[in-house]
Design an enzyme around this catalytic site. Sequence first.
Site, PDB file in Angstrom:
ATOM      1  N   LYS A  78      22.501  37.467  43.934  1.00 31.07           N
ATOM      2  CA  LYS A  78      21.369  36.525  43.868  1.00 31.07           C
ATOM      3  C   LYS A  78      20.606  36.756  42.577  1.00 31.07           C
ATOM      4  O   LYS A  78      20.042  37.831  42.381  1.00 31.07           O
ATOM      5  CB  LYS A  78      20.498  36.847  45.098  1.00 31.07           C
ATOM      6  CG  LYS A  78      19.188  36.169  45.259  1.00 31.07           C
ATOM      7  CD  LYS A  78      18.523  36.731  46.546  1.00 31.07           C
ATOM      8  CE  LYS A  78      17.248  36.077  46.932  1.00 31.07           C
ATOM      9  NZ  LYS A  78      16.612  36.702  48.115  1.00 31.07           N
ATOM     10  N   GLU A  85      21.726  30.712  61.049  1.00 30.32           N
ATOM     11  CA  GLU A  85      20.467  31.424  60.791  1.00 30.32           C
ATOM     12  C   GLU A  85      19.314  30.844  61.593  1.00 30.32           C
ATOM     13  O   GLU A  85      19.136  29.634  61.646  1.00 30.32           O
ATOM     14  CB  GLU A  85      20.157  31.330  59.297  1.00 30.32           C
ATOM     15  CG  GLU A  85      18.875  32.029  58.906  1.00 30.32           C
ATOM     16  CD  GLU A  85      18.669  31.986  57.405  1.00 30.32           C
ATOM     17  OE1 GLU A  85      19.483  32.560  56.670  1.00 30.32           O
ATOM     18  OE2 GLU A  85      17.675  31.363  56.968  1.00 30.32           O
TER      19      GLU A  85
HETATM   20  O1  LIG Z   1      14.426  34.235  49.041  1.00 32.13           O
HETATM   21  C1  LIG Z   1      13.685  33.220  48.994  1.00 32.13           C
HETATM   22  O2  LIG Z   1      12.664  33.171  48.282  1.00 32.13           O
HETATM   23  C2  LIG Z   1      14.032  32.000  49.766  1.00 32.13           C
HETATM   24  C3  LIG Z   1      13.232  30.884  49.683  1.00 32.13           C
HETATM   25  C4  LIG Z   1      13.558  29.729  50.378  1.00 32.13           C
HETATM   26  C5  LIG Z   1      14.684  29.684  51.139  1.00 32.13           C
HETATM   27  C6  LIG Z   1      15.507  30.803  51.240  1.00 32.13           C
HETATM   28  C7  LIG Z   1      15.177  31.946  50.572  1.00 32.13           C
HETATM   29  N1  LIG Z   1      15.959  33.065  50.618  1.00 32.13           N
HETATM   30  C8  LIG Z   1      17.171  33.174  51.367  1.00 32.13           C
HETATM   31  C9  LIG Z   1      17.165  34.463  52.072  1.00 32.13           C
HETATM   32  O3  LIG Z   1      16.694  34.474  53.165  1.00 32.13           O
HETATM   33  C10 LIG Z   1      17.543  35.713  51.344  1.00 32.13           C
HETATM   34  O4  LIG Z   1      18.220  35.416  50.166  1.00 32.13           O
HETATM   35  C11 LIG Z   1      18.371  36.754  52.088  1.00 32.13           C
HETATM   36  O5  LIG Z   1      18.072  36.853  53.425  1.00 32.13           O
HETATM   37  C12 LIG Z   1      18.177  38.124  51.401  1.00 32.13           C
HETATM   38  O6  LIG Z   1      16.810  38.452  51.416  1.00 32.13           O
HETATM   39  P1  LIG Z   1      16.203  39.612  50.519  1.00 32.13           P
HETATM   40  O7  LIG Z   1      16.945  40.878  50.818  1.00 32.13           O
HETATM   41  O8  LIG Z   1      14.774  39.727  50.926  1.00 32.13           O
HETATM   42  O9  LIG Z   1      16.390  39.209  49.091  1.00 32.13           O
END
Ligand SMILES: O=C(O)c1ccccc1NCC(=O)[C@H](O)[C@H](O)COP(=O)(O)O
Length: 392
Positions: free
Chosen positions: A179, A289
Amino acid sequence: MESLLVYPSAKVSISNPSFTSGRTILSGNRHFGPRDLSNSIRMSSGFFPLRCTNSPDNKEISSVAAAIYEYHTDELINAEEVREWESGKSINDIYAKQGITIRRSCRPAPPAGGGMIPRNILEQIIWDKEVEVTQFKQRIPLKEVDRMIEDASPTRDFLAALKDSYLRTGLPALIAEVKKASPSRGILRENFDPVEIAHTYEKNGAACLSILTDEKYFQGSFENLDKVRKAGIKCPLLCKEFIIDLWQIYYARAKGADAVLLIAGVLPDIDIKYMLKTCRELGLTALIEVHNERELDRVLKIKGVQLIGINNRNLENFVVDISNTQKLLENRIEVIQGKDITVVGESGLFAPDDVKFVHDSGVKAVLVGESLIKQEDPGLAIRGLFGKDISK
Ligand SMILES: O=C(O)c1ccccc1NCC(=O)[C@H](O)[C@H](O)COP(=O)(O)O
């Protein structure tokens, strides 16, 4: 050749050469419901051109329509959403009844009068996705995607990889996320090489990888998915996308995905059912999800669900709270175990205590992006997250 526009739960329309979810049905076209279809379509073999005898000009319709038609099992034809749609209820009213707060704008053909303003970032993302998918489909029609799938290598079993890893380590299996950026955090990593990151994740014990493909908000791409798939990575790959249309699932498969994400906060039950069936036919795992109890309870009622992700991030306002996983699982873990569903804890996991907390709540896998990708070596960061080397 004109094509049949089909929406699983609803109306179909002869208009332009692609198929789409019927929310974008163009005005002025005659609409047909699934029951019309069942009387009018002569299927040749599965996926191939058909004749729609009650279409305005009796034209051939797309192969996709055949696939969709096949999905019209009695259960779906009789689904309440279909009846509501056929009786003229708006798609957003039907969604709202299921607790879905994310509306469709029906772009690029906006409803008469227009004037809709997105209520939050997720709604904005979905509205942009409606336009993007329409354009994609014009550039790469489903027939072309079908040909690409014929050349794609076989899928790998995403769910089995998670289960194997859990059995091997006794810790939640890791889906490590590739990401670059996110709407809530901006750029997470300047020096972003998806293939290099994927290799280091795999080497350091990730069971599966999640590849962001959304360009506008996450700076991801289907090209990244394709590149990672072709780089000799063995981990199964999740196409992390905002899926609103079956075309995206076919395209994900063509680009090397082994799994796709379906967001219950965006998709009504009937779409989830269709999409699950499509996933099964394409050999893909569906990670469904949820973020709240209502979504989880909806999904638990859908037959064939095997993998559920609980997102600790509220996608409407970005608030992250890992106790959400515990809250949702508290009274449902027995039902979930009884159905042999694997649960993934998603978002906001930074330290071994966080992993332990969601594990104790009942998850057998975690989806982690930020806390790994921001480290100099995202693979080595896995040891920090789990408090040990999980690659052995
Ligand atoms: O991550 C965001 O800001 C986001 C915003 C809007 C829709 C989806 C989003 N993220 C997707 C996810 O939920 C995460 O990429 C994934 O669960 C990993 O989360 P993290 O470890 O906190 O980066």
